[in-house]
Design an enzyme around this catalytic site. Structure first.
Site, mmCIF file in Angstrom:
data_model
loop_
_atom_site.group_PDB
_atom_site.id
_atom_site.type_symbol
_atom_site.label_atom_id
_atom_site.label_comp_id
_atom_site.label_asym_id
_atom_site.label_seq_id
_atom_site.Cartn_x
_atom_site.Cartn_y
_atom_site.Cartn_z
ATOM 1 N N HIS A 169 0.827 -1.219 0.000
ATOM 2 C CA HIS A 169 0.000 0.000 0.000
ATOM 3 C C HIS A 169 0.859 1.266 0.000
ATOM 4 O O HIS A 169 0.427 2.305 0.499
ATOM 5 C CB HIS A 169 -0.941 0.048 1.221
ATOM 6 N N SER A 290 13.802 21.543 -16.273
ATOM 7 C CA SER A 290 12.679 22.435 -16.550
ATOM 8 C C SER A 290 13.193 23.671 -17.271
ATOM 9 O O SER A 290 14.335 24.089 -17.071
ATOM 10 C CB SER A 290 12.037 22.819 -15.215
ATOM 11 N N LYS A 296 15.481 21.651 -11.397
ATOM 12 C CA LYS A 296 14.753 20.407 -11.643
ATOM 13 C C LYS A 296 15.557 19.316 -12.359
ATOM 14 O O LYS A 296 16.302 19.581 -13.285
ATOM 15 C CB LYS A 296 13.497 20.692 -12.497
ATOM 16 N N GLU A 303 8.237 8.698 -17.160
ATOM 17 C CA GLU A 303 6.843 9.144 -17.332
ATOM 18 C C GLU A 303 6.314 8.763 -18.704
ATOM 19 O O GLU A 303 5.149 8.381 -18.864
ATOM 20 C CB GLU A 303 6.747 10.660 -17.116
#
Ligand code: ARG
Length: 486
Positions: A169, A290, A296, A303
Site C-alpha cells: 500500500h 525544466s 529540476k 513518465e
C-alpha cells in the site's frame, strides 16, 4: 507464347488486377482509403520470401514451367537485394503484394510474372507475411527481455545485502534487500518471456496454400512451403488460416502485459527518485530539466514509459474491436489490424529498451534506504513472530500487543530503540494479564532489519542466500533460453 495473349500484352492488358472486372480506376480518395502500402513496409521482406517459397514449390511440383519459375525467382531475389525502395508505388497499388507483382512484371514481363499468382491468393499470402514478420519481432523482443533479466540478476547479486524497505500500500511493510526487489522485476520479465514463447507456437504456423479461402485445385505441396519458410507446420483449415488473427491478439496481449510490468518499474523509479523517497538517482542521460525551474531533474523518460504503455493496451482493444463479429473468411477489415500491430511492436521495443537502459543506470542510495528501514516499524512483524516462537502465544494476540506497542511509541515520540523487555511486558500485561519476559537481546535482534532479512531464508525470501539461489536458477534459465535462440 500464344499469339493472342502476346497481342493482349502488347496492348497493356493484364497489367492491373482491376482491368478484368472493373472498367474504371479507383477514385483517388477511395484508393488512399483502402490502400495498405503505408504500413506494408513491415511485411516487405516476408512477402518476397513468401513469393520465393511459393514459386519454388510451383516449380518443384511442375505446376509452373521451370524456365518461367526461374525467371520469376531471379526477379524476386533481385528485389530482395535492392530492398523496399526498389518498389515503385503508385496510388493504384492496393498493397505490397500488387507492388511486388508489378516489380516482377517490370523485371520480366507480364506473361512470365502472370504465373506467379498461380494457386495463391493475397488472402493466404498476407496471413503468411504477417506471421513471418511477427515471429522475427517476437524473437527480437524476447532477446531484449533476456538481456534485461540478465543485467537485473547481476545487479541483484551485487545488492543481495543492501537493506531496503519493502512496501505494501506504499507504506513501509517489512525489510527486504534491493537485490530481492530487483529479482522481483526479473521474475515478472521471465513470465513475459515465457508468454511470448508460448504464443510463438501459434504464430509460427503456415497459412500458405489456403488460397482465397478454399485452397486450390492445383497439386500444391504445403509441406514444402512450410519447410522453406521455417514454419512448424501448416494450418490445417484453409478458412481458419486466411481469416484468423487471434495469433495477433495473443501476442499483443502478451506485450500489453509486458508493458504493464515495465510501467510498474518506471513508476517506482519516479517515486524513488523524488526528494521524499530519495532512494535513487536516475542518470542524467535519462532525465530532463525544466525550462523555468533551474533546479529540476525530471524523470521524463519514466513518465513516457508510463504514458506510452497505454498505447499498447489501447491498440489491443482496437484490434479486438476490429476482429469481433467479422464473418468467415477474409474481409478487408482484417487489413486494419496490421497498422495497430506494428504500432504496438514499435512502441514496446522502445519502452522495453529504454526502461532496461534507464533501470540499469540508477545510482542507489544505501544510506537513505537504511535510514528509512529503521524509522517506521518495518520490523514489527518480527517482534510479533518472536512472541509466538518464544512464548507460544497465538499470532493474533502477539499482533495486537505489537500494534499497541507501535501506538505507544508513536504517541510518546519514542522509537523502536526504546523498546525493551519492560516496555513489552507493560503492554502484554494490559492485554493478556501476563508478562512475556522476553530477553532484551532477542527483542533487539527481532527489531534489527539486517537480522530480519537474514532470517527470512525460506524459498522465495529476501535472505541473501535465497536471493543468490534464485539468481543462480534464473541464470540457468537464461543460459538455456539464449542457447535456444542461437
Ligand atoms: N492488403 C490486404 C490485407 O492486408 C491484403 C489482402 C487483400 N485481399 C483482398 N481480398 N483484397 O489484408
Amino acid at each position: 507464347m500464344n499469339i493472342i495473349i502476346k497481342r493482349l500484352l502488347l496492348k497493356g492488358v493484364f497489367l492491373k488486377i482491376r482491368d478484368g472486372r472493373l472498367k474504371k480506376v479507383m477514385d483517388d480518395e477511395a484508393a488512399e482509403f483502402t490502400s495498405s502500402v503505408k504500413f506494408d513496409k513491415n511485411i516487405f521482406e516476408s512477402d518476397v520470401k513468401c513469393n520465393i517459397a511459393h514459386t519454388l514449390m510451383l516449380k518443384k511440383e511442375k505446376i509452373v514451367d521451370e524456365k518461367i519459375a526461374d525467371k520469376i525467382l531471379e526477379a524476386l531475389f533481385k528485389l530482395m537485394d535492392e530492398g523496399y525502395d526498389a518498389l515503385n508505388f503508385n496510388h493504384c497499388d492496393e498493397d505490397i503484394h500488387i507492388a511486388v507483382e508489378n516489380y516482377v512484371i517490370k523485371s520480366t514481363d507480364a506473361y512470365i510474372a502472370g504465373f506467379m499468382h498461380t494457386a495463391k491468393s493475397r488472402n493466404d499470402q498476407v496471413a503468411t507475411d504477417i506471421r513471418l514478420s511477427l515471429r522475427i519481432k517476437i524473437n527480437e523482443i524476447q532477446i531484449s527481455i533476456l538481456n534485461f533479466i540478465k543485467s537485473l540478476v547481476e545487479l541483484a547479486i551485487k545488492h543481495k545485502h543492501t537493506i531496503f524497505v519493502g512496501y505494501t500500500h506504499l507504506q513501509h511493510g517489512q525489510p527486504i534487500t534491493f537485490g530481492h526487489h530487483l529479482m522481483a522485476y526479473a521474475h515478472s520479465l521471465k513470465r513475459d518471456y515465457e508468454r511470448l514463447k508460448d504464443s510463438y507456437k501459434r504464430v509460427n504456423l503456415n497459412p500458405l496454400g489456403s488460397g482465397a479461402l478454399a485452397t486450390t485445385t492445383f497439386p500444391i505441396n504445403r509441406e514444402l512451403t512450410t519447410k522453406l519458410l521455417g514454419f512448424d507446420s501448416p494450418l490445417e483449415n484453409s478458412m481458419d488460416a486466411v481469416s484468423s488473427r487471434d495469433f495477433i491478439v495473443e501476442t499483443v496481449s502478451d506485450l500489453a502485459i509486458l508493458s504493464s510490468n515495465l510501467c510498474k518499474i518506471a513508476e517506482e523509479l519516479i517515486l524513488w527518485s523524488s526528494y521524499e523517497f530519495g532512494l535513487i538517482e536516475i542518470a542524467d542521460e535519462f532525465s530532463s530539466t525544466s525550462s523555468i525551474m533551474p533546479q529540476k531533474k525530471n524523470p521524463d523518460v519514466s513518465e513516457l514509459v508510463r504514458g506510452k504503455s497505454s498505447i499498447i493496451t489501447g491498440e489491443l482493444v482496437t484490434i479486438l474491436m476490429i476482429l469481433k463479429g467479422i464473418p468467415y473468411t477474409y474481409n478487408r477489415d482484417l487489413q486494419e489490424v496490421n497498422p495497430h500491430l506494428w504500432n504496438v511492436i514499435e512502441n514496446i521495443e522502445a519502452i522495453l529498451n529504454v526502461t532496461s537502459k534507464m533501470t540499469l543506470s540508477i545510482k542507489f542510495n544505501k544510506e537513505r534506504a537504511m535510514e528509512l528501514v529503521y524509522k517506521n516499524f518495518a520490523t514489527a512483524t518480527d517482534l510479533a513472530d518472536l512472541m509466538v516462537k518464544e512464548k507460544k502465544i497465538p499470532f493474533r494476540i502477539a499482533h495486537q500487543i505489537v500494534g499497541r506497542i507501535v501506538n505507544e511509541v508513536n504517541s510518546n515520540n519514542l522509537n523502536f530503540n526504546n523498546i525493551d523487555s519492560e516496555f513489552v511486558d507493560k503492554i502484554a500485561i494490559e492485554i493478556t494479564g501476563d508478562s512475556l519476559s522476553l530477553s532484551n537481546d532477542l527483542i533487539k535482534k527481532a527489531l534489527d532489519p539486517i537480522e530480519n532479512v537474514k532470517s527470512r531464508n525460506v524459498l522465495g525470501g529476501p535472505a541473501p542466500e535465497m536471493v543468490e539461489l534464485s539468481a543462480k536458477n534464473l541464470q540457468k534459465f537464461l543460459e538455456k533460453e539464449y542457447k535456444s535462440k542461437s
